[in-house]
Every structure is written in C-alpha cells, then in structure tokens.
Design a protein around this motif. Sequence first.
Motif, PDB file in Angstrom:
ATOM      1  N   GLU A  76       0.835  -1.210   0.000  1.00  0.00           N
ATOM      2  CA  GLU A  76       0.000   0.000   0.000  1.00  0.00           C
ATOM      3  C   GLU A  76       0.866   1.256   0.000  1.00  0.00           C
ATOM      4  O   GLU A  76       0.586   2.227  -0.719  1.00  0.00           O
ATOM      5  CB  GLU A  76      -0.902   0.000   1.228  1.00  0.00           C
ATOM      6  CG  GLU A  76      -2.036  -1.003   1.187  1.00  0.00           C
ATOM      7  CD  GLU A  76      -3.232  -0.463   0.423  1.00  0.00           C
ATOM      8  OE1 GLU A  76      -3.431   0.767   0.415  1.00  0.00           O
ATOM      9  OE2 GLU A  76      -3.932  -1.272  -0.192  1.00  0.00           O
ATOM     10  N   GLU A  79       2.486   1.843  -3.439  1.00  0.00           N
ATOM     11  CA  GLU A  79       1.553   2.355  -4.437  1.00  0.00           C
ATOM     12  C   GLU A  79       1.149   3.803  -4.167  1.00  0.00           C
ATOM     13  O   GLU A  79       1.034   4.615  -5.097  1.00  0.00           O
ATOM     14  CB  GLU A  79       0.302   1.477  -4.484  1.00  0.00           C
ATOM     15  CG  GLU A  79      -0.756   1.948  -5.472  1.00  0.00           C
ATOM     16  CD  GLU A  79      -1.991   1.068  -5.489  1.00  0.00           C
ATOM     17  OE1 GLU A  79      -2.994   1.468  -6.098  1.00  0.00           O
ATOM     18  OE2 GLU A  79      -1.955  -0.025  -4.871  1.00  0.00           O
ATOM     19  N   ARG A  80       0.974   4.127  -2.893  1.00  0.00           N
ATOM     20  CA  ARG A  80       0.333   5.407  -2.568  1.00  0.00           C
ATOM     21  C   ARG A  80       1.295   6.550  -2.246  1.00  0.00           C
ATOM     22  O   ARG A  80       0.975   7.715  -2.500  1.00  0.00           O
ATOM     23  CB  ARG A  80      -0.649   5.197  -1.417  1.00  0.00           C
ATOM     24  CG  ARG A  80      -1.761   4.224  -1.775  1.00  0.00           C
ATOM     25  CD  ARG A  80      -2.576   3.763  -0.580  1.00  0.00           C
ATOM     26  NE  ARG A  80      -3.341   4.852   0.034  1.00  0.00           N
ATOM     27  CZ  ARG A  80      -4.112   4.663   1.116  1.00  0.00           C
ATOM     28  NH1 ARG A  80      -4.195   3.456   1.686  1.00  0.00           N
ATOM     29  NH2 ARG A  80      -4.791   5.678   1.621  1.00  0.00           N
ATOM     30  N   VAL A  81       2.472   6.244  -1.696  1.00  0.00           N
ATOM     31  CA  VAL A  81       3.367   7.350  -1.317  1.00  0.00           C
ATOM     32  C   VAL A  81       4.822   7.160  -1.741  1.00  0.00           C
ATOM     33  O   VAL A  81       5.572   8.144  -1.791  1.00  0.00           O
ATOM     34  CB  VAL A  81       3.316   7.615   0.210  1.00  0.00           C
ATOM     35  CG1 VAL A  81       1.934   8.053   0.641  1.00  0.00           C
ATOM     36  CG2 VAL A  81       3.786   6.411   1.003  1.00  0.00           C
ATOM     37  N   PRO A  84       4.856   7.305  -6.107  1.00  0.00           N
ATOM     38  CA  PRO A  84       4.590   8.678  -6.570  1.00  0.00           C
ATOM     39  C   PRO A  84       5.649   9.700  -6.149  1.00  0.00           C
ATOM     40  O   PRO A  84       5.584  10.861  -6.551  1.00  0.00           O
ATOM     41  CB  PRO A  84       3.239   9.010  -5.908  1.00  0.00           C
ATOM     42  CG  PRO A  84       2.616   7.702  -5.589  1.00  0.00           C
ATOM     43  CD  PRO A  84       3.775   6.812  -5.233  1.00  0.00           C
ATOM     44  N   THR A  86       6.306  10.757  -3.004  1.00  0.00           N
ATOM     45  CA  THR A  86       5.922  11.596  -1.865  1.00  0.00           C
ATOM     46  C   THR A  86       6.793  11.347  -0.646  1.00  0.00           C
ATOM     47  O   THR A  86       7.118  12.278   0.102  1.00  0.00           O
ATOM     48  CB  THR A  86       4.447  11.340  -1.492  1.00  0.00           C
ATOM     49  OG1 THR A  86       3.628  11.521  -2.639  1.00  0.00           O
ATOM     50  CG2 THR A  86       3.990  12.272  -0.385  1.00  0.00           C
ATOM     51  N   ASP A 205      -3.770   3.240   5.970  1.00  0.00           N
ATOM     52  CA  ASP A 205      -4.439   4.533   5.795  1.00  0.00           C
ATOM     53  C   ASP A 205      -3.900   5.566   6.775  1.00  0.00           C
ATOM     54  O   ASP A 205      -3.712   6.741   6.432  1.00  0.00           O
ATOM     55  CB  ASP A 205      -5.950   4.380   5.992  1.00  0.00           C
ATOM     56  CG  ASP A 205      -6.618   3.619   4.858  1.00  0.00           C
ATOM     57  OD1 ASP A 205      -6.036   3.556   3.751  1.00  0.00           O
ATOM     58  OD2 ASP A 205      -7.723   3.084   5.081  1.00  0.00           O
ATOM     59  N   VAL A 208      -0.425   6.706   5.595  1.00  0.00           N
ATOM     60  CA  VAL A 208      -0.553   7.600   4.440  1.00  0.00           C
ATOM     61  C   VAL A 208      -1.054   8.973   4.885  1.00  0.00           C
ATOM     62  O   VAL A 208      -0.566  10.010   4.425  1.00  0.00           O
ATOM     63  CB  VAL A 208      -1.484   6.994   3.380  1.00  0.00           C
ATOM     64  CG1 VAL A 208      -1.803   8.007   2.281  1.00  0.00           C
ATOM     65  CG2 VAL A 208      -0.857   5.740   2.774  1.00  0.00           C
ATOM     66  N   GLU A 212       0.737  12.610   4.415  1.00  0.00           N
ATOM     67  CA  GLU A 212       0.089  13.788   3.819  1.00  0.00           C
ATOM     68  C   GLU A 212       0.141  14.983   4.768  1.00  0.00           C
ATOM     69  O   GLU A 212       0.360  16.122   4.346  1.00  0.00           O
ATOM     70  CB  GLU A 212      -1.364  13.453   3.463  1.00  0.00           C
ATOM     71  CG  GLU A 212      -1.504  12.427   2.345  1.00  0.00           C
ATOM     72  CD  GLU A 212      -0.924  12.906   1.033  1.00  0.00           C
ATOM     73  OE1 GLU A 212      -0.934  14.129   0.768  1.00  0.00           O
ATOM     74  OE2 GLU A 212      -0.435  12.070   0.253  1.00  0.00           O
TER      75      GLU A 212
END
Length: 215
Positions: A76, A79-81, A84, A86, A205, A208, A212
């Motif tokens: 996860e 893929e999410r941070v 990309p 981040t 979650d 992530v 953010e």
Amino acid sequence: MNRRSVLTLTAAGASAALAGCAALFDASLPDALADVDPDPDQLPTPTIGSGGVSIDVYEDFACPHCRDFEADVVPELEERVLDPGTASYRHRDFVLPADENRSVPMANAARAVQAATGTDDEPTGQFFSYKRAVMEAGTPDDEELAAIAEETIGIDPSVVADALEENTYYPTLAAEWEAANGEGIDRTPTVVVDGESVEDPLDADGIVAAVEDAR
C-alpha cells in the motif's frame, strides 16, 4: 527524531491497537550482539523512494507482526506514497531478544545481500527483494537463508553463508539497536513518519494520512 513524541506513543503501547513484538530493555541487548562493537557506518540505511517525507520503520525479521506489515502495509505504501515520490521508506533493524536465534541471522543475511548487490548509485541493492522473500518464508534456517538468496536474487549462496558463519554485519545490527533504543523504540514494527510515531503501524491509511500531514 523527536524522542518525546516517540515516548508518548510508546506509553500507549499496551493497547491492542499497537500490536507488536516487544522487548524488555532492562534485559539488555540481545546476547548475540552483546560483545559487538557497533558500527553505524558499516552499511547505509536500506531505503525505498526519494520523497521528502521520511518513513522510518523499525523491524525484527522474526516478528510475526513485521511479517504482517511487510505483506499488507508495504504494498500500500509503495503504491500510494513511495512510487509517486511523496515519501521515502527507511528500514531500521531492531532485533529483539525474544527470538534472537533467528532474528539476528535473518537480519545479518539481508545485510549481506545488500552489501553484495549494492552500488554507489544504488546502495540498497536487492535488500528489499530479499527481505520480502525471507519474511514470506517465516523463520528460515541458515541453509534456507542462503538458498533464498540464490533463488530470488541470483547471487552465490556463499555470500550469505559466509556472512552467517562470520557474523559479518553484527556491527550494523548492534548500531541499529543502540540507535533505536536511544530513541525510545520498544516494539516492532514501529513506524515513525517525519519524526512522529504512528499509533497503529498496521494501518496503511493512518500512515498515508501522516505522510500527507507532514508534506
């Protein structure tokens, strides 16, 4: 890292939300590393990604909660941070006395793979690919650790076998343990985002969201 923020969440560690493998620090460093001179410069920190927000993950290869983290949370995060751009994910070895008969050799083997496959441009090498394969195998013995290196990375199994026989990367593991202990880390996995501990390390979650918030 903000030691106070780590200790604050450490105090909450008794709750079920902070599932993890814990050690009693008054029992001292794992016996296998007790007489080792720590060397924080022996190998660089294994890292995925190059984003500006840091995710430091303290893990014990033999910890079942760390295996859950590797299987369920890391994909996860990738893929999410991580993919990309981040965040960057830094692996921190934190071997615990509870299962040091396997924790220390497994971590030592992974560092041997890092050393054998890393380059000046990519110092992490194939560490994470090997780490994933080893954790999927549970708690493999020394012969299996060498075989996994050949099967998954394609390197000579003697690279791992020799490191296991000679305890080659124990100075790295001792240095990592001392650093984590000094920051108040007391269980694995522990996830620290930009200096702040995440309450539930198995909640992708939540991690992530912390990334953010730190941007």
